[in-house]
Design a protein around this motif. Structure first.
Motif, PDB file in Angstrom:
ATOM      1  N   LEU A  61       5.592  -2.394  -1.164  1.00  0.00           N
ATOM      2  CA  LEU A  61       4.256  -2.987  -1.149  1.00  0.00           C
ATOM      3  C   LEU A  61       4.082  -4.092  -2.176  1.00  0.00           C
ATOM      4  CD1 LEU A  61       2.265   0.372  -0.877  1.00  0.00           C
ATOM      5  CD2 LEU A  61       2.691  -1.252   0.963  1.00  0.00           C
ATOM      6  N   GLY A  62       4.420  -3.820  -3.417  1.00  0.00           N
ATOM      7  CA  GLY A  62       4.201  -4.789  -4.477  1.00  0.00           C
ATOM      8  C   GLY A  62       3.753  -4.094  -5.745  1.00  0.00           C
ATOM      9  N   GLU A  63       2.979  -4.797  -6.553  1.00  0.00           N
ATOM     10  CA  GLU A  63       2.600  -4.247  -7.848  1.00  0.00           C
ATOM     11  C   GLU A  63       1.099  -4.390  -8.075  1.00  0.00           C
ATOM     12  OE1 GLU A  63       6.622  -5.947  -9.996  1.00  0.00           O
ATOM     13  OE2 GLU A  63       4.635  -6.434 -10.803  1.00  0.00           O
ATOM     14  N   ALA A  64       0.552  -3.546  -8.929  1.00  0.00           N
ATOM     15  CA  ALA A  64      -0.855  -3.670  -9.304  1.00  0.00           C
ATOM     16  C   ALA A  64      -0.984  -3.251 -10.753  1.00  0.00           C
ATOM     17  CB  ALA A  64      -1.720  -2.770  -8.436  1.00  0.00           C
ATOM     18  N   SER A  65      -1.930  -3.857 -11.466  1.00  0.00           N
ATOM     19  CA  SER A  65      -2.195  -3.373 -12.815  1.00  0.00           C
ATOM     20  C   SER A  65      -3.635  -3.673 -13.169  1.00  0.00           C
ATOM     21  CB  SER A  65      -1.233  -4.000 -13.818  1.00  0.00           C
ATOM     22  OG  SER A  65      -1.612  -5.315 -14.087  1.00  0.00           O
ATOM     23  N   GLU A  66      -4.152  -2.912 -14.095  1.00  0.00           N
ATOM     24  CA  GLU A  66      -5.531  -3.083 -14.513  1.00  0.00           C
ATOM     25  C   GLU A  66      -5.633  -2.681 -15.975  1.00  0.00           C
ATOM     26  OE1 GLU A  66      -8.369  -2.151 -11.615  1.00  0.00           O
ATOM     27  OE2 GLU A  66      -9.977  -1.751 -13.057  1.00  0.00           O
ATOM     28  N   GLU A  67      -6.456  -3.454 -16.700  1.00  0.00           N
ATOM     29  CA  GLU A  67      -6.568  -3.257 -18.132  1.00  0.00           C
ATOM     30  C   GLU A  67      -7.933  -2.663 -18.438  1.00  0.00           C
ATOM     31  OE1 GLU A  67      -4.878  -6.901 -20.060  1.00  0.00           O
ATOM     32  OE2 GLU A  67      -6.663  -6.546 -21.282  1.00  0.00           O
ATOM     33  N   ILE A  68      -7.987  -1.662 -19.291  1.00  0.00           N
ATOM     34  CA  ILE A  68      -9.279  -1.112 -19.704  1.00  0.00           C
ATOM     35  C   ILE A  68      -9.303  -1.100 -21.227  1.00  0.00           C
ATOM     36  CG2 ILE A  68     -10.797   0.887 -19.640  1.00  0.00           C
ATOM     37  CD1 ILE A  68      -9.499   1.818 -17.161  1.00  0.00           C
ATOM     38  N   LEU A  78      -3.708   2.197  -4.979  1.00  0.00           N
ATOM     39  CA  LEU A  78      -3.510   1.640  -3.636  1.00  0.00           C
ATOM     40  C   LEU A  78      -2.083   1.146  -3.463  1.00  0.00           C
ATOM     41  CD1 LEU A  78      -6.842  -0.346  -3.252  1.00  0.00           C
ATOM     42  CD2 LEU A  78      -6.187   1.751  -2.080  1.00  0.00           C
ATOM     43  N   LEU A  79      -1.425   0.791  -4.550  1.00  0.00           N
ATOM     44  CA  LEU A  79      -0.048   0.323  -4.432  1.00  0.00           C
ATOM     45  C   LEU A  79       0.983   1.365  -4.855  1.00  0.00           C
ATOM     46  CD1 LEU A  79       0.170  -3.487  -5.052  1.00  0.00           C
ATOM     47  CD2 LEU A  79      -0.226  -2.168  -2.997  1.00  0.00           C
ATOM     48  N   THR A  80       0.646   2.627  -4.682  1.00  0.00           N
ATOM     49  CA  THR A  80       1.687   3.652  -4.821  1.00  0.00           C
ATOM     50  C   THR A  80       2.076   4.047  -3.408  1.00  0.00           C
ATOM     51  OG1 THR A  80       0.023   5.369  -4.947  1.00  0.00           O
ATOM     52  CG2 THR A  80       0.873   4.544  -7.024  1.00  0.00           C
ATOM     53  N   GLY A  81       3.266   4.547  -3.242  1.00  0.00           N
ATOM     54  CA  GLY A  81       3.745   4.879  -1.900  1.00  0.00           C
ATOM     55  C   GLY A  81       3.133   6.176  -1.386  1.00  0.00           C
ATOM     56  N   ASP A  82       3.629   6.623  -0.245  1.00  0.00           N
ATOM     57  CA  ASP A  82       3.103   7.846   0.337  1.00  0.00           C
ATOM     58  C   ASP A  82       3.623   9.078  -0.373  1.00  0.00           C
ATOM     59  OD1 ASP A  82       1.957   6.256   2.182  1.00  0.00           O
ATOM     60  OD2 ASP A  82       3.567   6.479   3.640  1.00  0.00           O
TER      61      ASP A  82
END
Lengths: 639, 369
Positions: free
Chosen positions: B300-307, B273-277
């Motif tokens: 937009l900003g940044e996002a991260s998720e840990e798995i 969702l936080l990557t550009g077009d």
């Protein structure tokens, strides 16, 4: 002690050498010309370290006798002209008699030459001094070996570029002669690797096409349309002949424009400008297809003694260039797949008398023609077009350079005469009329949209027209440029590499640019001969767009030297601008698209916050202004 | 023509015609359906010249005949009618009267001869492919077909009949999907198994078929035929050279990491969702025991998720287009998925763990971010 003294012969030679010998490519040029003038059927060129270490040119031409072999190295010694009258009709490539002497003054030169088998002679000269002169063995022809160029002129040597750059320049030179002389075999090797091998081909247009294929690959060669068929009449009694090829629309990538006058490659502005104009007239395009043009004129009708490097010529008969325009126009029409249009000179074409002034300095297009979708603006007023200076038509000011005054009907003429009384001078370049950059906002009011294309604004000092497409393009462009410059451009690896078929010089140019291209998201690797493999492309571009950008860069001969342009960073900027321009154009609102008032207001507000709100990334004007004073004059309220 | 037929059955056969008919064609007849009453049946046909579909319905044929009618309007009319039965009558050559209960429509049409002659596939021998297998296989590769029309040889999938299996392959130059399933009764061939390029539209329409049983696949000189029950889809073979895909698939990706398919899919979609077009890329940072997926966008900003995962090799990062990853994961039917990796410059190869197919994999080329 007197301060003024005569220079030694040796120093004179060195100074003169500077004019003729600038870099390995100039040596290659002089030697190849000598070989061709000697009637060679095959010319082989070996280069080491881009020619900085060693250049060897070997031919099977006439060769020189023992006496001539030594004399050849004297200044102004030539076999090619004998009198002032000869100068009037130079038919050979070289004639000034400077080349060998100049080269010998700044390098270690060895010549092995024979007029006939078994009667060879060897001359070795270092820094202008003869070291060896002895009989030797060789078949008919001449081998010239030039080693350690500028070994005695360190200042010059320092100005040489990397071997890759020097090699590319030499190959570009040979490429030109290979096109000019399809009957001669050309072989170029660099550090033992084959760069170009063009066997001789048959005379005639198909032979020429084959030769173009040998140099540029068959993909281009097969898309060329012959020029001469359309005008056999030009091969008239005067001996004037125009022939060659023009590319189809698919060949517009990059500028592969080659013009030869009497088999001499040149970058003569008047000829190129004629071509640019013909493309604009026929195709309405800013992109130029490939051109391989050959003008064969009687030697006395061209003056090539204008420039030591013979890059420009002067035509005795100015009509030559005009006739050329006709041939080009009809060739272009056929290349685009149309029946040849009736010939017309640009002067007869309709001119849109749009007297409105584009704002900002960079307006490249003739405002009138580009705005043909506004057919009626100003049509009731008969003023001359205030055409913006165009680099293509010379650098003259306004006043429609290169176009004779249009011929109008009597009616129009009398109207023009009437209006001459109120003819108004070109509008002065207005300062920034609506400012955002300076923080100060001046009031403007939205009047509406014209034909889904232009936004009309009432400003404090006049009426403004904003082209919505280019305005949006400009906004997106500036945003993208910042984005793209912020980081390294993301790249996408390709599953199978994209293969580019290029001429040797083009391929070398891209290899030179490889580090800068890497910064911009490309990764390229040389495969073999004509082919480069592209394994990664900028992720923002579709594959075909990525390919187009590369081809444009590759064909950009000499004009953009990575080192001359602020190095890698300069090139990176250029590439980014190219990417941004292509992306923003694709995403901008189109013409004939109706916008709501709020959309228009926000577009205009953003535009005036832009760094350069007056010209789109391709250089077209965005805003036209008609000042209150102009309007008053037009309505006859003011003189 | 004078016929009566069952409206429900008629609608069932009309529905798949919709996808074939050209909506924006410059050739008017291509927006039409051909109706031909003959031998107790009403034959239907639609084509866009590249892909054609034919079918038929049972009908009481009082008088044989035919007409081409504007497809969209005709279907709207049949759908809107009341009653179980509908009657079609040709009172004048190019005027079709439609009646059902008390409704009566009279619509203009074109002569059936104006409708293009549909290609036929003469080849007699066919290969029987279970429809459910074919449909599943199509859904596993169709997303990787290129939308770039300038690269027409990638605008379809490669279909290969092997001695005991069927293979479908698609690529757009950035990724490659290969699925191979067992196939009984495939004809034995000498040498290289025959392969053919099937255009995307044909695959899309095949996916919409319903029904059980086997699809009879036949290959002609220039066309392919797929027949399931009453329906036959005929498409032009896409000409062009498909990349030598087996050579492209890396065999030395020694880092193998297993994930819960759904978890990985959702994480990638969230971070994306936080990557550009444009130039979309997410960063996959592998470290012992975990994967961090992250994205940053200056606007937009940044996002991260840990798995958490069972990775135990050295740490490295890999840039990938999140669309490519999630389209593959969405096509995987198994609970677990395995990614084979090497380093940041090498492709990511995804496989389902214990999938139904003999082989299913998706190669995704990396991005440099």
């Amino acid at each position: 002690m007197p301060r003024i003294h005569l220079l030694s012969d040796h120093l004179i030679s060195q100074i003169a050498a500077g004019e003729v010998v600038e870099r390995p490519a100039s040596v290659v040029k002089e030697l190849v010309e000598n070989s061709l003038d000697a009637g060679a059927g095959s010319v082989r060129i070996e280069l080491e370290a881009g020619g900085k270490r060693r250049i060897l040119v070997e031919d099977d031409g006439g060769g020189l006798g023992t006496d001539d072999a030594l004399l050849a190295f004297d200044r102004h010694a030539t076999s090619k002209i004998g009198s002032f009258e000869d100068l009037e009709r130079v038919a050979t490539l070289g004639f000034r008699g400077e080349a060998l002497a100049s080269i010998a003054a700044v390098a270690r030169v060895e010549m092995l030459t024979a007029e006939a088998s078994g009667e060879a002679y060897r001359v070795r000269i270092e820094g202008g001094r003869v070291r060896v002169a002895e009989p030797a063995a060789r078949g008919r022809g001449t081998t010239l070996e030039v080693a350690s160029l500028f070994f005695n002129v360190p200042a010059r040597r320092k100005f040489l570029k990397t071997p890759a750059t020097e090699l590319r320049r030499s190959v570009e030179v040979v490429q030109g002669y290979a096109l000019a002389r399809p009957d001669v075999r050309f072989v170029v090797t660099s550090d033992g690797r084959s760069v170009l091998d063009a066997p001789p081909v048959a005379a005639g247009p198909e032979g020429l096409r084959q030769r173009i294929g040998q140099v540029f690959g068959s993909a281009l060669a097969n898309r060329l349309v012959p020029l001469e068929d359309s005008f056999p009449a030009l091969e008239d009694e005067s001996g004037e002949r125009i022939h060659g090829f023009v590319g189809t629309p698919e060949t517009t990538q990059g500028r592969r424009l080659f013009v030869f006058v009497n088999r001499r490659l040149l970058r003569d502005r008047s000829v190129l400008a004629t071509f640019y104009r013909a493309v604009r007239d026929e195709w309405r395009s800013d992109q130029y297809p490939a051109l391989f043009l050959f003008l064969d004129l009687p030697p006395e009708d061209v003056d090539v003694n204008v420039h030591p490097q013979k890059a420009e010529v002067r035509f005795r008969d100015p009509g030559t260039v005009r006739g050329l325009g006709d041939v080009l126009r009809s060739g272009l029409a056929r290349a685009r797949g149309e029946v040849p249009a009736p010939l017309r000179s640009p002067a007869d074409g309709p001119r849109a008398p749009l007297a409105w002034q584009g704002l900002g300095e960079r307006s490249r297009d003739g405002a009138g023609e580009e705005r043909s979708w506004l057919p009626t603006v100003g049509a009731v007023v008969g003023e001359e077009v205030a055409e913006a200076p165009s680099p293509l038509y010379g650098t003259g000011g306004g006043g429609a350079p290169g176009r004779p005054p249009s011929t109008r009907s009597d009616d129009a003429a009398s109207q023009a005469a009437r209006l001459a009384a109120v003819a108004f001078p070109p509008v002065e370049r207005a300062a920034v009329p609506l400012s955002g950059r300076s923080g100060e906002t001046r009031p403007f009011r939205l009047l509406g949209q014209y034909k889904g294309t232009l936004i009309l604004l009432e400003g404090p000092d006049g009426l403004y027209l904003v082209d919505q497409h280019v305005a949006h393009e400009r906004i997106l462009y500036e945003r993208l440029r910042v984005d793209l410059a912020a980081d390294r451009t993301p790249s996408q690896a390709l599953l199978t590499p994209m293969l580019l078929e290029l001429a040797p010089a083009e391929s070398l140019r891209l290899q030179e640019l490889a580090p800068a291209l890497g910064e911009c998201g490309y990764r390229i690797e040389p495969l073999s001969g004509h082919t480069l493999a592209v394994t990664e492309i900028p992720a923002a571009l579709r594959q075909e767009e990525a390919e187009k950008v590369l081809l444009e860069l590759a064909a950009d001969r000499g004009e953009a030297d990575p080192e001359a342009e602020g190095g890698v960073e300069g090139l990176r900027q250029r590439l980014l601008e190219g990417l941004a321009a292509s992306l923003s154009c694709r995403n901008a609102v189109k013409m004939h698209h109706v916008l709501g008032a709020e959309q228009m207001e926000s577009l205009v507000a953003e535009l005036f916050r832009a760094e350069q709100p007056y010209a789109c990334p391709h250089g077209r004007p965005i805003v036209l202004q008609m000042t209150d004073a102009d309007l008053e004059r037009r309505f006859g309220r003011r003189k | 023509m004078e016929i009566r037929l069952d409206r429900a059955e008629f609608l069932t056969e009309l529905a798949p015609m919709q996808g074939i008919v050209e909506r924006k064609s410059t050739i008017p007849v291509l927006s039409h359906l051909k109706l031909q009453a003959r031998d107790g049946k009403l034959h239907l046909a639609a084509t866009d010249l590249d892909v054609s579909l034919t079918s038929w319905c049972e009908a009481d044929v009082a008088l044989e005949g035919g007409i081409a009618v504007q497809a969209k309007k005709f279907m709207e009319i049949i759908r809107s009618l009341r009653g179980e039965e509908v009657a079609l009558t040709l009172e004048e050559p190019k005027e079709l009267t439609i009646t059902a209960e008390s409704s009566r429509f009279k619509i203009h049409g074109l002569a059936p001869e104006d409708f293009p002659t549909l290609p036929e596939v003469d080849e007699a021998s066919s290969v029987e492919i279970p429809f459910k297998d074919l449909k599943r296989m199509i859904s596993k590769v169709i997303f990787a077909i290129s939308a770039d029309e300038s690269r027409f040889q990638l605008n379809g999938a490669l279909l290969k009949i092997k001695p005991e299996s069927l293979e479908l392959v698609a690529t757009d130059g950035h990724r490659l999907a290969v699925v191979e399933a067992d196939l009984e009764g495939a004809p034995a061939t000498d040498g290289e198994p025959p392969s053919v390029l099937v255009p995307r539209k044909a695959l899309q329409e095949l996916q919409r078929f319903d029904g059980k049983g086997d699809v009879a696949y036949r290959r002609g000189a220039h066309h392919l035929s797929f027949r399931l029950g009453r329906r036959e889809l005929i498409c032009r073979i896409l000409e062009g050279t498909f990349p030598d895909y087996e050579r492209v698939i890396a065999t030395d990706n020694d880092k193998q990491v297993v994930f819960d398919t759904r978890r990985l899919l959702e994480s990638v979609q969230r971070v994306a969702l936080l990557t550009g077009d444009r130039a979309r890329g997410v960063r996959m940072s592998f470290a012992p025991g975990q994967l961090v997926i992250s994205a940053a966008n200056p606007d937009l900003g940044e996002a991260s998720e840990e798995i958490l995962c069972d990775y135990d090799g050295t740490s490295f990062q890999l840039g990938l287009n999140p669309d490519y990853v999630s389209q593959f994961l969405a096509a995987v039917e198994t609970d677990s998925v395995r990614l084979d990796l090497k380093d940041e410059n090498s492709q990511c190869v995804g496989h389902p763990v214990d999938g139904a197919d003999r082989r299913y994999l998706c190669v995704i080329m990396p991005m440099r971010l």
